[in-house]
Design a protein around this motif. Sequence first.
Motif, PDB file in Angstrom:
ATOM      1  N   ARG A  81       0.821  -1.214   0.000  1.00  0.00           N
ATOM      2  CA  ARG A  81       0.000   0.000   0.000  1.00  0.00           C
ATOM      3  C   ARG A  81       0.858   1.268   0.000  1.00  0.00           C
ATOM      4  O   ARG A  81       0.540   2.268   0.641  1.00  0.00           O
ATOM      5  N   GLY A  82       1.998   1.191  -0.702  1.00  0.00           N
ATOM      6  CA  GLY A  82       2.859   2.351  -0.853  1.00  0.00           C
ATOM      7  C   GLY A  82       3.714   2.669   0.352  1.00  0.00           C
ATOM      8  O   GLY A  82       4.377   3.720   0.380  1.00  0.00           O
ATOM      9  N   GLN A  83       3.744   1.783   1.349  1.00  0.00           N
ATOM     10  CA  GLN A  83       4.539   2.026   2.549  1.00  0.00           C
ATOM     11  C   GLN A  83       5.522   0.891   2.773  1.00  0.00           C
ATOM     12  O   GLN A  83       5.242  -0.272   2.448  1.00  0.00           O
ATOM     13  N   ALA A  84       6.658   1.220   3.352  1.00  0.00           N
ATOM     14  CA  ALA A  84       7.639   0.201   3.703  1.00  0.00           C
ATOM     15  C   ALA A  84       7.098  -0.671   4.828  1.00  0.00           C
ATOM     16  O   ALA A  84       6.502  -0.163   5.789  1.00  0.00           O
ATOM     17  N   ILE A  85       7.284  -1.975   4.712  1.00  0.00           N
ATOM     18  CA  ILE A  85       6.859  -2.888   5.765  1.00  0.00           C
ATOM     19  C   ILE A  85       7.887  -2.843   6.896  1.00  0.00           C
ATOM     20  O   ILE A  85       9.091  -2.998   6.668  1.00  0.00           O
ATOM     21  N   SER A  86       7.413  -2.606   8.105  1.00  0.00           N
ATOM     22  CA  SER A  86       8.316  -2.539   9.253  1.00  0.00           C
ATOM     23  C   SER A  86       8.255  -3.798  10.113  1.00  0.00           C
ATOM     24  O   SER A  86       9.236  -4.155  10.777  1.00  0.00           O
ATOM     25  N   ARG A  87       7.103  -4.473  10.115  1.00  0.00           N
ATOM     26  CA  ARG A  87       6.970  -5.697  10.925  1.00  0.00           C
ATOM     27  C   ARG A  87       5.919  -6.616  10.305  1.00  0.00           C
ATOM     28  O   ARG A  87       4.879  -6.157   9.835  1.00  0.00           O
ATOM     29  N   LEU A  88       6.217  -7.905  10.292  1.00  0.00           N
ATOM     30  CA  LEU A  88       5.290  -8.924   9.816  1.00  0.00           C
ATOM     31  C   LEU A  88       5.133  -9.970  10.900  1.00  0.00           C
ATOM     32  O   LEU A  88       6.121 -10.503  11.409  1.00  0.00           O
ATOM     33  N   THR A  89       3.890 -10.258  11.268  1.00  0.00           N
ATOM     34  CA  THR A  89       3.599 -11.274  12.276  1.00  0.00           C
ATOM     35  C   THR A  89       2.897 -12.448  11.606  1.00  0.00           C
ATOM     36  O   THR A  89       1.860 -12.266  10.955  1.00  0.00           O
ATOM     37  N   LEU A  90       3.480 -13.638  11.756  1.00  0.00           N
ATOM     38  CA  LEU A  90       2.877 -14.866  11.251  1.00  0.00           C
ATOM     39  C   LEU A  90       2.289 -15.621  12.440  1.00  0.00           C
ATOM     40  O   LEU A  90       3.007 -15.946  13.392  1.00  0.00           O
ATOM     41  N   ALA A  91       0.990 -15.881  12.391  1.00  0.00           N
ATOM     42  CA  ALA A  91       0.317 -16.540  13.502  1.00  0.00           C
ATOM     43  C   ALA A  91      -0.523 -17.696  12.985  1.00  0.00           C
ATOM     44  O   ALA A  91      -1.149 -17.597  11.931  1.00  0.00           O
ATOM     45  N   ASP A  92      -0.510 -18.801  13.722  1.00  0.00           N
ATOM     46  CA  ASP A  92      -1.284 -19.972  13.309  1.00  0.00           C
ATOM     47  C   ASP A  92      -1.434 -20.883  14.524  1.00  0.00           C
ATOM     48  O   ASP A  92      -0.800 -20.679  15.553  1.00  0.00           O
ATOM     49  N   ILE A  93      -2.282 -21.902  14.361  1.00  0.00           N
ATOM     50  CA  ILE A  93      -2.506 -22.840  15.457  1.00  0.00           C
ATOM     51  C   ILE A  93      -1.249 -23.650  15.753  1.00  0.00           C
ATOM     52  O   ILE A  93      -1.031 -24.122  16.864  1.00  0.00           O
ATOM     53  N   THR A  94      -0.387 -23.816  14.743  1.00  0.00           N
ATOM     54  CA  THR A  94       0.954 -24.372  14.934  1.00  0.00           C
ATOM     55  C   THR A  94       1.964 -23.282  14.619  1.00  0.00           C
ATOM     56  O   THR A  94       1.693 -22.388  13.812  1.00  0.00           O
ATOM     57  N   ASP A  95       3.124 -23.359  15.237  1.00  0.00           N
ATOM     58  CA  ASP A  95       4.111 -22.294  15.106  1.00  0.00           C
ATOM     59  C   ASP A  95       4.573 -22.176  13.650  1.00  0.00           C
ATOM     60  O   ASP A  95       5.120 -23.133  13.087  1.00  0.00           O
ATOM     61  N   PRO A  96       4.392 -21.027  12.994  1.00  0.00           N
ATOM     62  CA  PRO A  96       4.798 -20.891  11.591  1.00  0.00           C
ATOM     63  C   PRO A  96       6.308 -20.947  11.425  1.00  0.00           C
ATOM     64  O   PRO A  96       7.067 -20.531  12.293  1.00  0.00           O
ATOM     65  N   ALA A  97       6.730 -21.456  10.270  1.00  0.00           N
ATOM     66  CA  ALA A  97       8.149 -21.471   9.951  1.00  0.00           C
ATOM     67  C   ALA A  97       8.659 -20.051   9.792  1.00  0.00           C
ATOM     68  O   ALA A  97       7.934 -19.172   9.312  1.00  0.00           O
ATOM     69  N   PRO A  98       9.897 -19.769  10.206  1.00  0.00           N
ATOM     70  CA  PRO A  98      10.435 -18.416  10.072  1.00  0.00           C
ATOM     71  C   PRO A  98      10.646 -18.048   8.607  1.00  0.00           C
ATOM     72  O   PRO A  98      10.847 -18.898   7.749  1.00  0.00           O
ATOM     73  N   VAL A  99      10.592 -16.759   8.337  1.00  0.00           N
ATOM     74  CA  VAL A  99      10.781 -16.224   6.989  1.00  0.00           C
ATOM     75  C   VAL A  99      11.855 -15.149   7.059  1.00  0.00           C
ATOM     76  O   VAL A  99      11.795 -14.249   7.907  1.00  0.00           O
ATOM     77  N   ASP A 100      12.846 -15.246   6.182  1.00  0.00           N
ATOM     78  CA  ASP A 100      13.891 -14.222   6.125  1.00  0.00           C
ATOM     79  C   ASP A 100      13.332 -12.969   5.453  1.00  0.00           C
ATOM     80  O   ASP A 100      12.699 -13.049   4.403  1.00  0.00           O
ATOM     81  N   ALA A 101      13.594 -11.820   6.047  1.00  0.00           N
ATOM     82  CA  ALA A 101      13.086 -10.566   5.504  1.00  0.00           C
ATOM     83  C   ALA A 101      13.961  -9.414   5.975  1.00  0.00           C
ATOM     84  O   ALA A 101      14.649  -9.521   7.006  1.00  0.00           O
ATOM     85  N   PRO A 102      13.941  -8.296   5.262  1.00  0.00           N
ATOM     86  CA  PRO A 102      14.718  -7.124   5.673  1.00  0.00           C
ATOM     87  C   PRO A 102      14.022  -6.305   6.755  1.00  0.00           C
ATOM     88  O   PRO A 102      14.424  -5.183   7.030  1.00  0.00           O
ATOM     89  N   PHE A 103      12.992  -6.867   7.351  1.00  0.00           N
ATOM     90  CA  PHE A 103      12.274  -6.210   8.449  1.00  0.00           C
ATOM     91  C   PHE A 103      11.977  -7.276   9.503  1.00  0.00           C
ATOM     92  O   PHE A 103      12.204  -8.475   9.293  1.00  0.00           O
ATOM     93  N   ALA A 104      11.474  -6.857  10.643  1.00  0.00           N
ATOM     94  CA  ALA A 104      11.201  -7.782  11.740  1.00  0.00           C
ATOM     95  C   ALA A 104      10.072  -8.737  11.368  1.00  0.00           C
ATOM     96  O   ALA A 104       9.045  -8.320  10.839  1.00  0.00           O
TER      97      ALA A 104
END
Length: 320
Positions: free
Chosen positions: A27-50
């Motif tokens: 939406r035209g803005q830099a992503i500063s944080r991404l939260t992955l949530a699920d009933i089982t712990d989501p696999a980590p994702v490499d990203a240039p932000f938290a």
Amino acid sequence: MNIVILGGAGLVGQKLARALATRGTLRGQAISRLTLADITDPAPVDAPFAVDSLTCDITNPASVAQAIPDGTDVIYLLAAVVSAHAEEDFDFGYKVNMTGTLNVLDRARALGTQPVLVFTSSIAVFGGETPQPFTDHSIPNPQISYGAQKAIGEILVNDYSRRGFIDGRGFRLPTISVRPGKPNRAASGFMSSIIREPLQGQTANCPVDRDFPHFYLSPRKCVENLIKGAEIPREALGLNHCMTMPGRVWTIGQMIDALTAVAGPAPAKLITWDRQPEIDQILQGWRMDIRPEKAARLGLEADESYEDNIRYFMEDDLPA
């Protein structure tokens, strides 16, 4: 830009997270944080932000509140109990797909900031005696509990948007094929396994005839459309914020012909043709002619051919 993906451990959630990590903006803005949530712990994702990964039970309002903190700008609600599972366990299906959706909407409302909320519905909302083709103006008439639960979710997303609690938009997903990994409990699971397993030298069963038609979209295009869908201006959505995501209708025979065109004749010889009574009743309502005109006008796209679906799977997901 703070984003939460509920259902972040699933196929679409993981692919969406990786696509957002590569993109870096929404939406035209830099992503500063991404939260992955699920009933089982989501696999980590490499990203240039938290990137945070946590467990979340959307049937528990306190768990939802933890997963969607203050300051959240965009919520992807992908979490659901899929078709055959929801049909087998009536109470659990409604607990997750209806009550869980309501919990997420109430948390989004409590933020007080009208966050963008992207809800994944399903073409299972269609069926019964509603005349075909199914268009943007067709009345939902689900013939399975999963479809009923998703139709309720669409009504809630529309009403919470109308009241100004959220900036909601819902997309009825076509059957996603070719899905990587192991089969899930969706009745449509064979629509991936008859391609996925033969490409890896394994047998797979098809419980319907070659002339059975259905509505498909690749995982790659689905993720692209979910990103585009979050960026549609609210005023462009009109009075109905829910619509069918573009896809294309192919018969099983056309899918197998595409498999042969891409990978040669050997994989198709690994497909068996045995009926499965436990899913026959569900499949009876799935011969669909769907025309997703609104989403197409808003810039969402279907695959050009089923050969593309197969090639995307081979490029993105097939083990080396």
